[in-house]
Design a protein around this motif. Structure first.
Motif, PDB file in Angstrom:
ATOM      1  N   ASN A 332      47.866  54.422  68.990  1.00  0.00           N
ATOM      2  CA  ASN A 332      48.211  53.184  68.300  1.00  0.00           C
ATOM      3  C   ASN A 332      47.697  53.219  66.863  1.00  0.00           C
ATOM      4  OD1 ASN A 332      49.312  52.032  70.699  1.00  0.00           O
ATOM      5  ND2 ASN A 332      47.232  51.609  71.389  1.00  0.00           N
ATOM      6  N   PHE A 333      48.614  53.099  65.928  1.00  0.00           N
ATOM      7  CA  PHE A 333      48.264  53.060  64.511  1.00  0.00           C
ATOM      8  C   PHE A 333      48.724  51.709  63.978  1.00  0.00           C
ATOM      9  CE2 PHE A 333      48.305  54.980  60.116  1.00  0.00           C
ATOM     10  CZ  PHE A 333      46.959  55.323  60.120  1.00  0.00           C
ATOM     11  N   ASP A 334      47.980  50.663  64.372  1.00  0.00           N
ATOM     12  CA  ASP A 334      48.413  49.287  64.170  1.00  0.00           C
ATOM     13  C   ASP A 334      47.651  48.609  63.029  1.00  0.00           C
ATOM     14  OD1 ASP A 334      49.906  49.799  66.405  1.00  0.00           O
ATOM     15  OD2 ASP A 334      48.552  48.744  67.769  1.00  0.00           O
ATOM     16  N   GLU A 335      48.215  47.491  62.607  1.00  0.00           N
ATOM     17  CA  GLU A 335      47.549  46.670  61.603  1.00  0.00           C
ATOM     18  C   GLU A 335      47.933  45.214  61.818  1.00  0.00           C
ATOM     19  OE1 GLU A 335      47.452  47.776  57.275  1.00  0.00           O
ATOM     20  OE2 GLU A 335      48.589  45.918  57.056  1.00  0.00           O
ATOM     21  N   SER A 336      46.981  44.320  61.630  1.00  0.00           N
ATOM     22  CA  SER A 336      47.261  42.882  61.619  1.00  0.00           C
ATOM     23  C   SER A 336      46.304  42.224  60.631  1.00  0.00           C
ATOM     24  CB  SER A 336      47.090  42.278  63.019  1.00  0.00           C
ATOM     25  OG  SER A 336      45.763  42.436  63.484  1.00  0.00           O
ATOM     26  N   ARG A 337      46.768  41.131  60.034  1.00  0.00           N
ATOM     27  CA  ARG A 337      45.946  40.412  59.055  1.00  0.00           C
ATOM     28  C   ARG A 337      45.981  38.914  59.347  1.00  0.00           C
ATOM     29  NH1 ARG A 337      47.653  43.123  53.194  1.00  0.00           N
ATOM     30  NH2 ARG A 337      48.184  45.202  54.004  1.00  0.00           N
ATOM     31  N   LYS A 338      44.912  38.267  58.988  1.00  0.00           N
ATOM     32  CA  LYS A 338      44.830  36.813  59.110  1.00  0.00           C
ATOM     33  C   LYS A 338      45.101  36.166  57.752  1.00  0.00           C
ATOM     34  CE  LYS A 338      39.860  37.254  58.464  1.00  0.00           C
ATOM     35  NZ  LYS A 338      38.534  37.152  59.090  1.00  0.00           N
ATOM     36  N   ALA A 339      45.470  34.907  57.762  1.00  0.00           N
ATOM     37  CA  ALA A 339      45.668  34.163  56.520  1.00  0.00           C
ATOM     38  C   ALA A 339      44.310  33.906  55.863  1.00  0.00           C
ATOM     39  CB  ALA A 339      46.382  32.849  56.796  1.00  0.00           C
ATOM     40  N   VAL A 340      44.270  33.995  54.550  1.00  0.00           N
ATOM     41  CA  VAL A 340      43.018  33.763  53.822  1.00  0.00           C
ATOM     42  C   VAL A 340      43.282  32.823  52.651  1.00  0.00           C
ATOM     43  CG1 VAL A 340      41.983  35.971  54.458  1.00  0.00           C
ATOM     44  CG2 VAL A 340      43.355  35.811  52.371  1.00  0.00           C
ATOM     45  N   ILE A 341      42.242  32.083  52.287  1.00  0.00           N
ATOM     46  CA  ILE A 341      42.255  31.223  51.106  1.00  0.00           C
ATOM     47  C   ILE A 341      41.050  31.586  50.247  1.00  0.00           C
ATOM     48  CG2 ILE A 341      42.138  28.871  50.215  1.00  0.00           C
ATOM     49  CD1 ILE A 341      43.411  27.893  52.764  1.00  0.00           C
ATOM     50  N   ASN A 342      41.287  31.917  48.991  1.00  0.00           N
ATOM     51  CA  ASN A 342      40.219  32.249  48.049  1.00  0.00           C
ATOM     52  C   ASN A 342      40.149  31.198  46.950  1.00  0.00           C
ATOM     53  OD1 ASN A 342      39.100  34.832  48.973  1.00  0.00           O
ATOM     54  ND2 ASN A 342      41.153  35.634  48.588  1.00  0.00           N
ATOM     55  N   PHE A 343      38.941  30.991  46.452  1.00  0.00           N
ATOM     56  CA  PHE A 343      38.696  30.031  45.386  1.00  0.00           C
ATOM     57  C   PHE A 343      38.012  30.743  44.224  1.00  0.00           C
ATOM     58  CE2 PHE A 343      38.444  27.962  49.491  1.00  0.00           C
ATOM     59  CZ  PHE A 343      39.298  26.881  49.354  1.00  0.00           C
ATOM     60  N   GLY A 344      38.272  30.263  43.014  1.00  0.00           N
ATOM     61  CA  GLY A 344      37.624  30.864  41.861  1.00  0.00           C
ATOM     62  C   GLY A 344      37.537  29.906  40.694  1.00  0.00           C
ATOM     63  N   ILE A 345      36.592  30.187  39.811  1.00  0.00           N
ATOM     64  CA  ILE A 345      36.428  29.407  38.595  1.00  0.00           C
ATOM     65  C   ILE A 345      36.045  30.342  37.456  1.00  0.00           C
ATOM     66  CG2 ILE A 345      34.006  28.890  39.145  1.00  0.00           C
ATOM     67  CD1 ILE A 345      34.387  26.233  37.650  1.00  0.00           C
ATOM     68  N   GLY A 346      36.604  30.108  36.300  1.00  0.00           N
ATOM     69  CA  GLY A 346      36.265  30.869  35.110  1.00  0.00           C
ATOM     70  C   GLY A 346      36.009  29.917  33.954  1.00  0.00           C
ATOM     71  N   ALA A 347      35.349  30.420  32.931  1.00  0.00           N
ATOM     72  CA  ALA A 347      35.050  29.592  31.764  1.00  0.00           C
ATOM     73  C   ALA A 347      35.056  30.454  30.514  1.00  0.00           C
ATOM     74  CB  ALA A 347      33.704  28.897  31.926  1.00  0.00           C
ATOM     75  N   ASN A 354      34.939  33.610  15.354  1.00  0.00           N
ATOM     76  CA  ASN A 354      35.436  34.937  15.725  1.00  0.00           C
ATOM     77  C   ASN A 354      34.774  35.497  16.980  1.00  0.00           C
ATOM     78  OD1 ASN A 354      32.911  35.384  14.657  1.00  0.00           O
ATOM     79  ND2 ASN A 354      33.493  37.281  13.599  1.00  0.00           N
ATOM     80  N   LEU A 355      34.119  34.671  17.780  1.00  0.00           N
ATOM     81  CA  LEU A 355      33.406  35.166  18.959  1.00  0.00           C
ATOM     82  C   LEU A 355      33.544  34.188  20.117  1.00  0.00           C
ATOM     83  CD1 LEU A 355      31.570  37.426  20.077  1.00  0.00           C
ATOM     84  CD2 LEU A 355      29.608  36.027  19.370  1.00  0.00           C
ATOM     85  N   LYS A 356      34.092  34.688  21.238  1.00  0.00           N
ATOM     86  CA  LYS A 356      34.225  33.899  22.459  1.00  0.00           C
ATOM     87  C   LYS A 356      33.487  34.572  23.606  1.00  0.00           C
ATOM     88  CE  LYS A 356      38.582  31.371  21.908  1.00  0.00           C
ATOM     89  NZ  LYS A 356      39.924  31.123  22.518  1.00  0.00           N
ATOM     90  N   ALA A 357      32.914  33.753  24.464  1.00  0.00           N
ATOM     91  CA  ALA A 357      32.244  34.247  25.664  1.00  0.00           C
ATOM     92  C   ALA A 357      33.075  33.870  26.894  1.00  0.00           C
ATOM     93  CB  ALA A 357      30.845  33.674  25.780  1.00  0.00           C
ATOM     94  N   TYR A 358      33.115  34.772  27.886  1.00  0.00           N
ATOM     95  CA  TYR A 358      33.887  34.564  29.103  1.00  0.00           C
ATOM     96  C   TYR A 358      32.999  34.786  30.326  1.00  0.00           C
ATOM     97  CZ  TYR A 358      38.130  34.961  26.220  1.00  0.00           C
ATOM     98  OH  TYR A 358      39.099  34.775  25.283  1.00  0.00           O
ATOM     99  N   GLY A 359      33.324  34.063  31.385  1.00  0.00           N
ATOM    100  CA  GLY A 359      32.636  34.279  32.648  1.00  0.00           C
ATOM    101  C   GLY A 359      33.512  33.828  33.806  1.00  0.00           C
TER     102      GLY A 359
END
Length: 468
Positions: A332-347, A354-359
């Motif tokens: 058996n060379f099988d695969e299954s996946r579950k549903a996922v929810i990811n969250f993120g924040i950037g600034a 002339n200078l910006k910071a990112y995160g």
């Protein structure tokens, strides 16, 4: 025997990183500023990464030109600690280049187009280990043994290259729609080779060899549908990743086993090789929603990503074979996946003109319920081995604009922790190595990103110069 078990832990996890690139949907990011925002740009993307994250933003930019993704290198460390091994721990560190992106933007027929190339996944592992040891388990099976050598070779090569184009149209000053189409050239192959040689005092030799290999190729199409709307106080973006449309796919499988000198009842010779097997690759539907919210001298980037699951299916349809038990056994060379929810924040924040910071900060939950791998095929009971972990990604960097260029630099950090079970089992005679539970595994990755934007075609180029 413990030394072999411990090293197999490290080798197996090194192989599983390739799967992480498929089962963890935010494992790699693209576009200089998008990388520094941890990919949280569905509602605010401003670099060439828009072809991947939301093609509708192509209509919002006045910039045209050629773009090359920032050069990124990554430092990966895997550490294993066994609480039952008197505090013993092992670690493995590697340094290599990260995934890349290149492309450009141009005007045609009064609308905006882009072309891009993604090195979506690129993982190549070739590891070898050799050890000489004798212990009670070996001596119980071979009382006259004076020497024992065990060798392990694991090879994994995963590549997924995307080439495509994007189109966007601005319906009015607030609403834009876009679409990206990528041709995917996917190849994955793995090989596991294990051998044991035992020499007795009377020069008799016992030999065990187990070799398993597979390969899969797939050519198909990924489609992305994007939209964004500009509200008075913020920008909202929606991106839909349609399920993978496979056009051509094929697979192969090989298995050989030799046992000699152990005893007439154990002597074995098996050799199977199958080409042009039926195979399939599946990637599920994904929906991302994001917002870009200007605040004083900066902007907040919010993101939520939903990816649907996949019911169990055969990646490669392998015929039943005789693995030495006298009857046919399914592989058996099988695969299954579950549903996922990811969250993120950037600034992002403007430190000066002339200078910006990112995160950025993003979750990256593992989608695999069950995943095919070479250890499944080699295990005597064909037991499923779940691989892939939940990751947390953090990023930080700056964009420094000079008169004729912009320098973009930063770092990203990813980590995961889990309890790990050895997938390694060998049985010949009465000698066996079983799973060793409660092994703590820690994975960390540092990426170092450096890019340069240089005007190429006209004075308007700001975001789409070399280094995007």
């Amino acid at each position: 025997m413990r030394s072999i078990q411990w090293f197999v832990f490290i080798l197996f996890f090194a192989l599983s990183i390739g799967y992480a690139q498929e089962g963890n949907y935010k494992f790699n990011n693209f576009g200089n500023r998008s990388i520094l925002l941890a990919g949280n740009v569905t509602g605010s993307v401003s670099d060439l990464g828009l072809t991947y994250y939301n093609p509708s933003f192509l209509a919002n930019s006045d910039n045209v030109g050629f773009s090359l993704n920032a050069k990124a290198y990554q430092l990966v460390n895997v550490k294993l600690t066994g609480p039952n091994q008197e505090g013993a721990q092992l670690s493995n560190t590697s340094f290599n280049s990260a995934s890349t992106m290149a492309g450009g933007v141009f005007n045609l027929f009064n609308t905006r187009f882009a072309y891009s190339y993604l090195n979506k996944s690129n993982n190549n592992v070739n590891l070898n280990y050799s050890s000489n040891y004798l212990n009670d388990a070996i001596l119980e099976q071979f009382p006259d043994a004076q020497d024992h050598n065990a060798k392990i070779n694991l090879n994994s090569n995963l590549k997924d290259h995307w080439t495509g184009g994007s189109w966007a149209y601005k319906f009015n000053k607030n609403l834009s729609l876009g679409v990206s189409a990528f041709v995917s050239i996917y190849s994955y192959r793995g090989n596991s080779a294990l051998s044991h040689v035992v020499q007795s005092t009377n020069n008799e030799v016992a030999y065990y060899q187990d070799v398993v290999g597979f390969n899969q190729k797939s050519y198909g199409l990924f489609l992305k549908l994007g939209a964004n709307y500009k509200f008075p106080k913020f920008h909202l973006g929606l991106n839909i990743n349609l399920p993978y449309l496979e056009v051509v796919s094929e697979g192969g499988f090989s298995y050989s086993k030799i046992v000699s000198g152990v005893g007439p009842q154990y002597n074995t010779y098996l050799d199977y090789s199958f080409d042009n097997l039926s195979a399939q690759r599946k990637e599920p539907l994904g929906i991302s929603l994001g917002a870009g919210i200007p605040i004083n001298r900066g902007k907040i980037h919010l993101n939520i990503d939903y990816v649907n699951g996949l019911s169990n299916y055969n990646k490669i349809d392998i015929p039943d074979i005789d693995i030495g038990t006298g009857e046919l056994s399914p592989i058996n060379f099988d695969e299954s996946r579950k549903a996922v929810i990811n969250f993120g924040i950037g600034a992002e924040y403007t430190l000066r003109d002339n200078l910006k910071a990112y995160g950025g900060l993003s979750t990256d939950f593992n989608a695999y319920d069950n995943s095919a791998n070479i250890f499944d095929l080699a295990a005597s009971e064909n037991k499923p081995i779940n691989i892939g972990e939940d990751f947390l990604h953090v990023s930080l960097g700056v964009d420094w604009k000079l008169k004729w260029l912009s320098i973009i630099s930063g770092i990203t950090y990813s980590n995961s922790e889990s309890n790990f079970f050895s997938p390694y089992t060998i049985d010949f005679g009465d000698t066996s190595i079983d799973n060793e539970p409660n092994t703590e595994l820690k994975y960390t990755r540092w990426q170092f990103v450096v890019g340069i934007d240089v005007p190429i075609l006209n004075k308007k180029i700001k975001n789409f110069g070399i280094g995007q």
